[in-house]
Write an enzyme that holds these catalytic residues in place. Structure first.
Site, PDB file in Angstrom:
ATOM      1  N   GLN A 131       0.832  -1.200   0.000  1.00 61.44           N
ATOM      2  CA  GLN A 131       0.000   0.000   0.000  1.00 61.44           C
ATOM      3  C   GLN A 131       0.870   1.256   0.000  1.00 61.44           C
ATOM      4  O   GLN A 131       0.352   2.368  -0.048  1.00 61.44           O
ATOM      5  CB  GLN A 131      -0.897  -0.002   1.243  1.00 61.44           C
ATOM      6  CG  GLN A 131      -1.830  -1.201   1.318  1.00 61.44           C
ATOM      7  CD  GLN A 131      -2.489  -1.317   2.674  1.00 61.44           C
ATOM      8  OE1 GLN A 131      -3.490  -0.656   2.939  1.00 61.44           O
ATOM      9  NE2 GLN A 131      -1.935  -2.153   3.542  1.00 61.44           N
ATOM     10  N   ASN A 132       2.186   1.060   0.069  1.00 62.81           N
ATOM     11  CA  ASN A 132       3.108   2.185   0.160  1.00 62.81           C
ATOM     12  C   ASN A 132       3.425   2.757  -1.213  1.00 62.81           C
ATOM     13  O   ASN A 132       3.341   2.061  -2.222  1.00 62.81           O
ATOM     14  CB  ASN A 132       4.395   1.755   0.864  1.00 62.81           C
ATOM     15  CG  ASN A 132       4.134   1.283   2.282  1.00 62.81           C
ATOM     16  OD1 ASN A 132       3.108   1.620   2.874  1.00 62.81           O
ATOM     17  ND2 ASN A 132       5.042   0.499   2.825  1.00 62.81           N
ATOM     18  N   ASP A 169       6.433   4.511  -1.710  1.00 63.81           N
ATOM     19  CA  ASP A 169       7.801   5.013  -1.514  1.00 63.81           C
ATOM     20  C   ASP A 169       8.878   4.286  -2.315  1.00 63.81           C
ATOM     21  O   ASP A 169      10.047   4.675  -2.278  1.00 63.81           O
ATOM     22  CB  ASP A 169       8.167   4.978  -0.026  1.00 63.81           C
ATOM     23  CG  ASP A 169       7.939   3.608   0.616  1.00 63.81           C
ATOM     24  OD1 ASP A 169       8.128   2.586  -0.072  1.00 63.81           O
ATOM     25  OD2 ASP A 169       7.572   3.572   1.809  1.00 63.81           O
ATOM     26  N   HIS A 189      -1.391   1.361  -4.406  1.00 64.80           N
ATOM     27  CA  HIS A 189      -1.726   2.787  -4.424  1.00 64.80           C
ATOM     28  C   HIS A 189      -0.789   3.599  -5.304  1.00 64.80           C
ATOM     29  O   HIS A 189      -0.666   4.812  -5.142  1.00 64.80           O
ATOM     30  CB  HIS A 189      -1.713   3.346  -2.990  1.00 64.80           C
ATOM     31  CG  HIS A 189      -2.768   2.753  -2.113  1.00 64.80           C
ATOM     32  ND1 HIS A 189      -2.595   2.543  -0.761  1.00 64.80           N
ATOM     33  CD2 HIS A 189      -4.020   2.311  -2.405  1.00 64.80           C
ATOM     34  CE1 HIS A 189      -3.689   1.999  -0.259  1.00 64.80           C
ATOM     35  NE2 HIS A 189      -4.567   1.848  -1.231  1.00 64.80           N
ATOM     36  N   GLY A 231       2.975  -4.319   9.014  1.00 65.92           N
ATOM     37  CA  GLY A 231       2.943  -2.864   9.114  1.00 65.92           C
ATOM     38  C   GLY A 231       1.700  -2.210   8.562  1.00 65.92           C
ATOM     39  O   GLY A 231       1.763  -1.098   8.055  1.00 65.92           O
TER      40      GLY A 231
END
Length: 250
Positions: free
Chosen positions: A104-105, A107, A122, A190
């Site tokens: 879902q990160n 980065d 995402h 996480g």
């Protein structure tokens, strides 16, 4: 042997005996890289209302306002580096013990650590697109000293991340569901497992007969459903699991 060590042993055994393992990761896995979780204490949503700054309607109406948030996110991510959690998952993939990572990160730290099969639920913030001509840039190619940054054609640039009010990319959704249905073990790391539709992936896996290993600092909505819950930071837990896996393969 401590209760923690027992859980690490059990998790390593499940991974070694799994025919297909998938990981679902959220903001917590990057917290130890210096990227605060969105919803946690000190998270970016405490500073910026996501419905105001990160909504596609706001971006279309006032891109400069949304870019206040985007700029801070991009600058934070540029300073971050993968932590032991990211490297442990990349190593498990290299050992052919991890099929894919559904993240879902936004980065890119999984890819920076060496992971190949990463499904970005995402999108990401390292790539930018022009709203007018759809030309692609990397964030490193574009100055964000002045916002919003513009394409050579004069159009406004946006990160290739999913904004509030936008649908999850169809390909990512289909691939994530397929991986969840086919796996017999899913690692949930996480994430609070609250944001849909990503939060449904462990339940889809469980419904198809998979076991769940959850690694989180605190209990979540998923904890009662998990087969193993390891309470704590993911860097330590995943590093210890990897060491145990490597030891058992000697």
């Amino acid at each position: 042997m401590s209760a923690y060590e027992d859980l690490i042993d059990e998790a390593a055994s499940l991974i070694l005996n799994s025919k297909k393992t998938v990981a679902l990761t959220g903001a917590g896995i990057s917290a130890e890289s210096g990227i605060a979780t969105f919803r946690g204490e000190g998270g970016i949503w405490e500073k910026y209302d996501p419905e105001e700054y990160a909504h596609i309607a706001t971006f279309r109406r006032n891109p400069s306002r949304s870019w206040i948030l985007f700029k801070e996110m991009i600058e934070t991510i540029k300073k971050a580096a993968p932590n032991p959690s990211h490297f442990a998952l990349a190593k498990l993939e290299e050992m052919e013990l991890l099929s894919s990572i559904i993240t879902q990160n936004v980065d890119n730290l999984h890819q920076d650590a060496g992971s190949k099969n990463v499904i970005e639920f995402h999108g990401n913030t390292i790539n930018l697109s022009c709203m007018d001509c759809d030309r692609k840039y990397t964030a490193s190619e574009v100055s964000i000293d002045e916002i919003p940054p513009l394409c050579e054609c004069g159009g406004v640039l946006r990160p290739d991340a999913v904004l509030f009010g936008e649908a999850i990319p169809f390909e990512a959704l289909v691939e994530s569901r397929k991986e969840s249905e086919e796996c017999d073990l899913i690692l949930v790391i996480g994430t609070t497992a609250l944001v849909q539709p990503a939060a449904s992936m462990p339940l889809i896996a469980k419904g198809a007969g998979a076991k769940i290993i959850e690694i989180n600092p605190e209990e979540t909505a998923l904890t009662l459903t998990a087969d193993i819950f390891i309470k704590g930071g993911s860097a330590r837990a995943l590093s210890d699991i990897l060491k145990k896996v490597e030891y058992n393969l000697r």
